[in-house]
Design an enzyme around this catalytic site. Sequence first.
Site, PDB file in Angstrom:
ATOM      1  N   ASN A   7      61.044  61.410 -40.459  1.00  0.00           N
ATOM      2  CA  ASN A   7      61.473  60.668 -40.308  1.00  0.00           C
ATOM      3  C   ASN A   7      62.765  60.790 -38.803  1.00  0.00           C
ATOM      4  O   ASN A   7      64.057  60.859 -39.109  1.00  0.00           O
ATOM      5  CB  ASN A   7      62.520  59.897 -41.210  1.00  0.00           C
TER       6      ASN A   7
ATOM      7  N   CYS B  84      62.228  67.702 -42.303  1.00  0.00           N
ATOM      8  CA  CYS B  84      63.105  67.201 -41.312  1.00  0.00           C
ATOM      9  C   CYS B  84      63.939  68.077 -40.447  1.00  0.00           C
ATOM     10  O   CYS B  84      63.647  68.163 -39.557  1.00  0.00           O
ATOM     11  CB  CYS B  84      63.738  65.580 -41.283  1.00  0.00           C
TER      12      CYS B  84
ATOM     13  N   LYS C   2      66.144  69.373 -49.748  1.00  0.00           N
ATOM     14  CA  LYS C   2      66.076  69.546 -47.369  1.00  0.00           C
ATOM     15  C   LYS C   2      67.962  70.383 -48.083  1.00  0.00           C
ATOM     16  O   LYS C   2      68.755  69.833 -48.524  1.00  0.00           O
ATOM     17  CB  LYS C   2      67.072  67.943 -47.132  1.00  0.00           C
TER      18      LYS C   2
ATOM     19  N   GLU D  47      58.679  62.527 -44.799  1.00  0.00           N
ATOM     20  CA  GLU D  47      59.848  62.835 -45.446  1.00  0.00           C
ATOM     21  C   GLU D  47      59.953  61.665 -45.928  1.00  0.00           C
ATOM     22  O   GLU D  47      59.347  60.704 -45.180  1.00  0.00           O
ATOM     23  CB  GLU D  47      60.561  62.926 -44.784  1.00  0.00           C
TER      24      GLU D  47
ATOM     25  N   GLU E 229      73.015  60.532 -44.263  1.00  0.00           N
ATOM     26  CA  GLU E 229      71.776  61.917 -45.285  1.00  0.00           C
ATOM     27  C   GLU E 229      73.046  62.128 -46.319  1.00  0.00           C
ATOM     28  O   GLU E 229      73.005  62.653 -47.170  1.00  0.00           O
ATOM     29  CB  GLU E 229      71.048  62.212 -44.986  1.00  0.00           C
TER      30      GLU E 229
ATOM     31  N   ASN F  18      66.630  64.892 -51.307  1.00  0.00           N
ATOM     32  CA  ASN F  18      66.026  64.639 -49.979  1.00  0.00           C
ATOM     33  C   ASN F  18      64.839  65.650 -50.126  1.00  0.00           C
ATOM     34  O   ASN F  18      64.966  66.824 -50.453  1.00  0.00           O
ATOM     35  CB  ASN F  18      66.224  64.649 -48.983  1.00  0.00           C
TER      36      ASN F  18
END
Length: 312
Positions: free
Chosen positions: A197, A172, A127, A47, A146, A110
């Site tokens: 991550n 993730c 994401k 990611e 995020e 993302n």
Amino acid sequence: MAGKHVLAVGQLGPIHLKDTKADAVDRMIALLRSAAGKGAEWIVFPELALTTFFPRYIYDTPADYDRFYEENLPSAAMKPLFDEALRLGVGFYLGFAEKIVEDGETKRYNTSVLVEGTGGIIGKYRKVHLPGTIEPVKKANFEHLEKRYFDVGNLGFNTFASPIGKIGMCICNDRRWPETFRVMALQGAEIFMLGYNTPTLNIHHHEPAHLREFHHRLSLESAAYQNGAWVLSAAKCGAEDGFAMIGGSSIVAPTGETVVRASGEDDEVIAYECDLDLGTYIRKSVFDFARHRRIEHYGLITSTTGVLDSDE
Ligand code: CDV
């Protein structure tokens, strides 16, 4: 798709703030070559693989954080990786921060992209399960912002036909949610690919560090088994400017067994000959959805977000 394919994961060690995207791409090219040397047809990268995990930092304006995003595919930074993968005939999954104008509005996602060995982009994923907060919580010496830097993905969970089988992508935190994998399995996914991550420290509540890796493994092994699919996961790990993230990149078989796992917290390639027939066997026996699922009892999954009548 039947048969065996050698598939690889390219784990990345830390990318520090001072490191350039060209540095990261050079490192991924080295991993790609190593994977090709092992006979791999595909490699999964992490990611946000081009930069440090920037959501740990507080930035106030796009002018401060836009440098972490890519605007076109392939972006200038990614191009050498696309070129080398094409030269070697190896497909790949790559996570990156995407900036795009949609309906006149600037959006940031993302994102991950799937590129096949002949150079074509065959899929994109944005994401869905964004962890963390919009505003800093200031509980630790780093943040997880995020929700501040990304919009919720708007492409859903899809699968993509490829020369190695039907691929589903996620990123993730998505791996902690069983719905992620089941929706793709219902579209015939045979291989799940994801990058991550994962900070070693949970900034929201106390959690022993060993549980971070355990929950990562638990999520992937159950996703593989319960959906009869291979799972390839790639970490960006080690200490980025002192902020530690777990390793544990792995390949998990449809039996739920981790068959190969990265040993360290630096750049490393792992590869395995994945037998897709093993997934077919699981999907035709204990997890034969058509014979055993009971959708008349699953309605709440899509009609309710939180727990009903919860006073918590
Ligand atoms: N990048 C991530 O999505 N990380 C989350 C952390 C915040 C828990 C993860 O699920 O690993």
